[in-house]
Design a protein around this motif. Structure first.
Motif: not given
Length: 320
Positions: A269-271, A263-264, A275-276, A147-148
Motif C-alpha cells: 500500500p504505497g505511492m 507494489e503492484s 499511482l498505478v 523489475a517486473f
C-alpha cells in the motif's frame, strides 16, 4: 557549504517546476477528454451539463491558465480532491502512502548498498579469480533483469511454490499490528527490489576500487608496510566510494520505478500502487499529486547525495 546547498536547492526547485509542467502537459495530451473521468457512465449528462461542469473545473480555460491555477493551489497545499474517492483530498491520500513506500525503498536500497559495496570490494581484491568471475556473472544477470520479471518470478518461487514469504500486502488481514508481521511481508519485496541496484553498485565499486588501487599513494602505503586490510579499507575504499555515492543518489529515481511494479505485484500500500490505480481510473488530481510528491522526494535525496559528496570530497564545494 551554505552557498553550495543554496545552488543545489535552486536547481532542484527548477527541476520540480519542469516536472510539474511536463506531467500536466502529458496528462492533457493523453487520449480522451479529461472531463470523462468526472462522469458516471451509468448517468449520462446532457451537453449543457457537461459545459457547466467543464466551466466549474476550469477545463474550458487555455492550458497555461489551467496550469497556473493548479500551481497556485498546490503551493498553498491544495492538490484538489480525488475523482474516484469522492470528498477525499489528494494531499492526505498521498502522504499516508509515503511511509510504506519509504519503508520498502529504504530497506531495499540499504540491502543493495551493503551487498553491492561488500561484493564490489571482495571482487576487486580477488580480481580475475573464480569468485570475481562468479560475482560478475551474477551482477550482469541482476542488471539485465527487469523489475517486473524479478517481482513475478520471486513471487512465484518464494510465495507460491516454497511458501517462505507472504504473497502480498503489508500485514496479515484481520491480524493485530505487529512489527514481526510487517517485517515478514517486507523481506521478499525489499530483497527483490535490491537485486538490480546491488548488482549495479557492485560493478561500480569494483571498477572504482581497481582504479584507486593503482594510484601512487596506495603503493606508497604498501611500501611503508601498512597491512593490506588497512590499505584497502582506510586508503582505497574511501576514495573509491565517491562515484558510488553519486550512483546511489541517482538510483533513487530508478528504485521508484521498480517500487511501482513491486507494489503492484505484492499489493504493497504505497505511492506506487496508488499511482498505478490512479492511472487506470484516470484520476488526474491523484496522478499530479503523487507525481509531485515523488519528484520532491527524488530531488531531496539528490540534494542530500550532493551534500554527502561535498563532505567526503571538499574539492566539490570549490569546483561547483
Amino acid at each position: 557549504m551554505l552557498s553550495f546547498i543554496a545552488r543545489r536547492s535552486a536547481t532542484g526547485l527548477l527541476m520540480l517546476v519542469a516536472l510539474s509542467v511536463l506531467i500536466f502537459i502529458l496528462l492533457r495530451l493523453a487520449p480522451g477528454d479529461p472531463i470523462d473521468a468526472y462522469i458516471n457512465p451509468s448517468s449520462p449528462m446532457s451537453a449543457s451539463d457537461l459545459e457547466v461542469l467543464r466551466d466549474r473545473l476550469g477545463l474550458d480555460q487555455p492550458l497555461p491558465v489551467q496550469y497556473l491555477a493548479w500551481l497556485r493551489a498546490a503551493l498553498g497545499g491544495d492538490f484538489g480532491y480525488s475523482i474516484q474517492r469522492s470528498g477525499v483530498a489528494v494531499l492526505p491520500l498521498v502522504m499516508e502512502r509515503v511511509g510504506p513506500t519509504a519503508l520498502l525503498m529504504g530497506t531495499g536500497l540499504a540491502i543493495a548498498i551493503v551487498l553491492g559495496i561488500s561484493a564490489g570490494i571482495f571482487s576487486a581484491v580477488r580480481r580475475n579469480a573464480l569468485p570475481d568471475i562468479a560475482l560478475s556473472v551474477v551482477a550482469f544477470v541482476g542488471i539485465s533483469s527487469p523489475a517486473f520479471l524479478t517481482a513475478l518470478l520471486g513471487l512465484y518461487f518464494f510465495s507460491v511454490l516454497l511458501r517462505w514469504a507472504p504473497s502480498g500486502g503489508m500485514q496479515t488481514a484481520g491480524a493485530p499490528f505487529s512489527v514481526a508481521d510487517v517485517f515478514a511481508h517486507l523481506v521478499l519485496p525489499a530483497c527483490l527490489l535490491s537485486i538490480g541496484h546491488a548488482a549495479l553498485i557492485m560493478r561500480y565499486m569494483r571498477a572504482s576500487l581497481l582504479e584507486v588501487l593503482n594510484q601512487d599513494y596506495v603503493r606508497t602505503a604498501r611500501a611503508k608496510g601498512v597491512r593490506e586490510f588497512w590499505v584497502i579499507i582506510k586508503h582505497a575504499t574511501r576514495n573509491a566510494l565517491l562515484p558510488v555515492i553519486t550512483l546511489i543518489g541517482s538510483t533513487v529515481g530508478i528504485a521508484i520505478g521498480g517500487a511501482i511494479f513491486l507494489e503492484s505485484v505484492f499489493n504493497w500500500p504505497g505511492m506506487g500502487l496508488l499511482l498505478v490505480n490512479a492511472v487506470g481510473t484516470r484520476d488526474y488530481p491523484v496522478i499530479m499529486g503523487a507525481t509531485l510528491v515523488i519528484g520532491i522526494c527524488v530531488i531531496l535525496v539528490n540534494l542530500l547525495t550532493d551534500i554527502v559528496y561535498a563532505v567526503v570530497d571538499p574539492r566539490i564545494q570549490v569546483s561547483r
